[in-house]
Scaffold this active site. Structure first.
Site, PDB file in Angstrom:
ATOM      1  N   GLY B 149       0.811  -1.207   0.000  1.00 34.45           N
ATOM      2  CA  GLY B 149       0.000   0.000   0.000  1.00 34.45           C
ATOM      3  C   GLY B 149       0.838   1.248   0.000  1.00 34.45           C
ATOM      4  N   GLU B 150       0.436   2.193   0.839  1.00 34.25           N
ATOM      5  CA  GLU B 150       1.123   3.484   0.877  1.00 34.25           C
ATOM      6  C   GLU B 150       1.686   3.766   2.252  1.00 34.25           C
ATOM      7  OE1 GLU B 150      -2.269   4.951  -2.249  1.00 34.25           O
ATOM      8  OE2 GLU B 150      -2.049   6.010  -0.361  1.00 34.25           O
TER       9      GLU B 150
END
Lengths: 156, 190
Positions: B149-150
């Site tokens: 993800g981030e």
């Protein structure tokens, strides 16, 4: 009708007032060049005109008539990869790859002009190609790795 | 019915006895979280990712310009399948994060965005990448494979804001951290 010289082939198109980007994508099926901004600021539409990187969204198709246009599809024969393309693959120099055709072409032009470009020179030359995914570091590695693989040529 | 180690039936036997071709089971793992609709306070997600970042910056006290010299990020990655792509994604998050931190601002006038183009709304280019950029994926022996993800994105703005404060003693509390804001804050400090 206008005759365009694209990737070594002559193609007849109804240029009208359309941009080179539109004609490449819609008429010639060369969809490597992408429209990121439409106003020449992102570099996603980069193609080579007589070896020079240009924003095809800013060039009228009619203006391209006397130039040799190279798109990413024309860098290597079908089934093969140009050394710069191979370097991008080897160094994972992309994520979504929307910027990649433009970056590959700009890098090819850079290395032809300046085969021993320093990291600083690479960054400066490619500053006009934006990559929102942020793959710049791997792109730098790929371009540096491709040095020596390109024969330099005088850019007119 | 309680199973024991000695009281076992093989999978083919289960199928045979019940005249089945296959056996399917469904399970559910549910967690509770809720935000108070009035105050917006509470638990916003049952699902947390851990990431961290460290920045070294240089601030030009005459122009207010911030240059990020070095950035190092880390994320808890569970079990990494593709280390190269994991690192690329973590680095990409950091480069993306430089945008809202230092460059990106949507300017509004009467509800209209007045800078809807890449000339007036700047996103990070090759020239904005820190000279030294690295990331670490922290794995755990018992970790699960999950998306990266981030995770390294949220820490970018605070890390750079903290580094600016450490460098020149001013705390910029709204983004982007522009040269103008820094110069104004430095002036007020005097």
């Amino acid at each position: 009708m206008t005759i365009l010289k694209v990737n070594g082939m002559e193609r007849e198109v109804a240029a009208g007032t359309r941009t080179l980007l539109t004609v490449l994508r819609d008429d010639l099926g060369l969809v490597g060049a992408k429209e990121g901004c439409g106003i020449g600021l992102c570099g996603a539409c980069t193609v080579l005109a007589d070896g020079q990187p240009v924003s095809s969204c800013l060039m009228l198709a009619a203006q391209a008539a006397e130039r040799e246009i190279t798109t990413v599809e024309g860098l290597a024969p079908k089934g093969e990869l140009h050394p710069v393309q191979q370097a991008f693959v080897d160094h994972s120099a992309f994520q979504c790859a929307y910027c990649t055709p433009g970056l590959v072409l700009s890098s090819v032009a850079l290395l032809r002009e300046n085969p021993a470009a320093s990291a600083e020179e690479i960054r400066e030359y490619l500053a006009g190609n934006l990559c929102r995914c942020g793959s710049y570091q791997n792109i730098l590695r790929a371009v540096a790795a491709a040095e020596g693989a390109i024969s330099p040529c005088k850019v007119p | 019915m309680v199973a024991s180690a000695t009281d076992m039936v093989s999978y083919p036997d289960v199928l045979k006895r019940n005249r089945l071709d296959s056996l399917e089971a469904n399970g559910e793992f549910a967690t509770a979280f809720s935000l108070d609709s009035e105050t917006g306070q509470g638990i916003s997600t049952p699902h947390w990712h851990q990431g961290a970042g460290a920045a070294e910056v240089e601030v030009d006290v005459e122009t207010g310009k911030v240059t990020v010299l070095r950035y190092s990020s880390a994320s808890f990655a569970g079990r990494v399948v593709n280390p190269r792509l994991a690192e690329l994604q973590n680095d990409g998050n950091v480069i993306y994060g430089l945008g809202p931190t230092l460059l990106e601002e949507m300017v509004m006038d009467g509800g209209q965005v007045t800078n809807p183009n890449l000339s007036d709304y700047m996103i990070p280019s090759f020239r904005d990448v820190p000279r030294e950029l690295r990331s670490v994926c922290i794995e755990s022996e018992h970790g699960e494979m999950h998306g990266i993800g981030e995770m390294t994105l949220p820490s970018v703005s605070p890390a750079i804001a903290n580094a600016v404060e450490d460098a020149v003693g001013v705390r910029i509390k709204d983004l982007p951290i522009t040269a103008e804001k820094i110069l104004r804050a430095l002036k007020e400090k005097k």
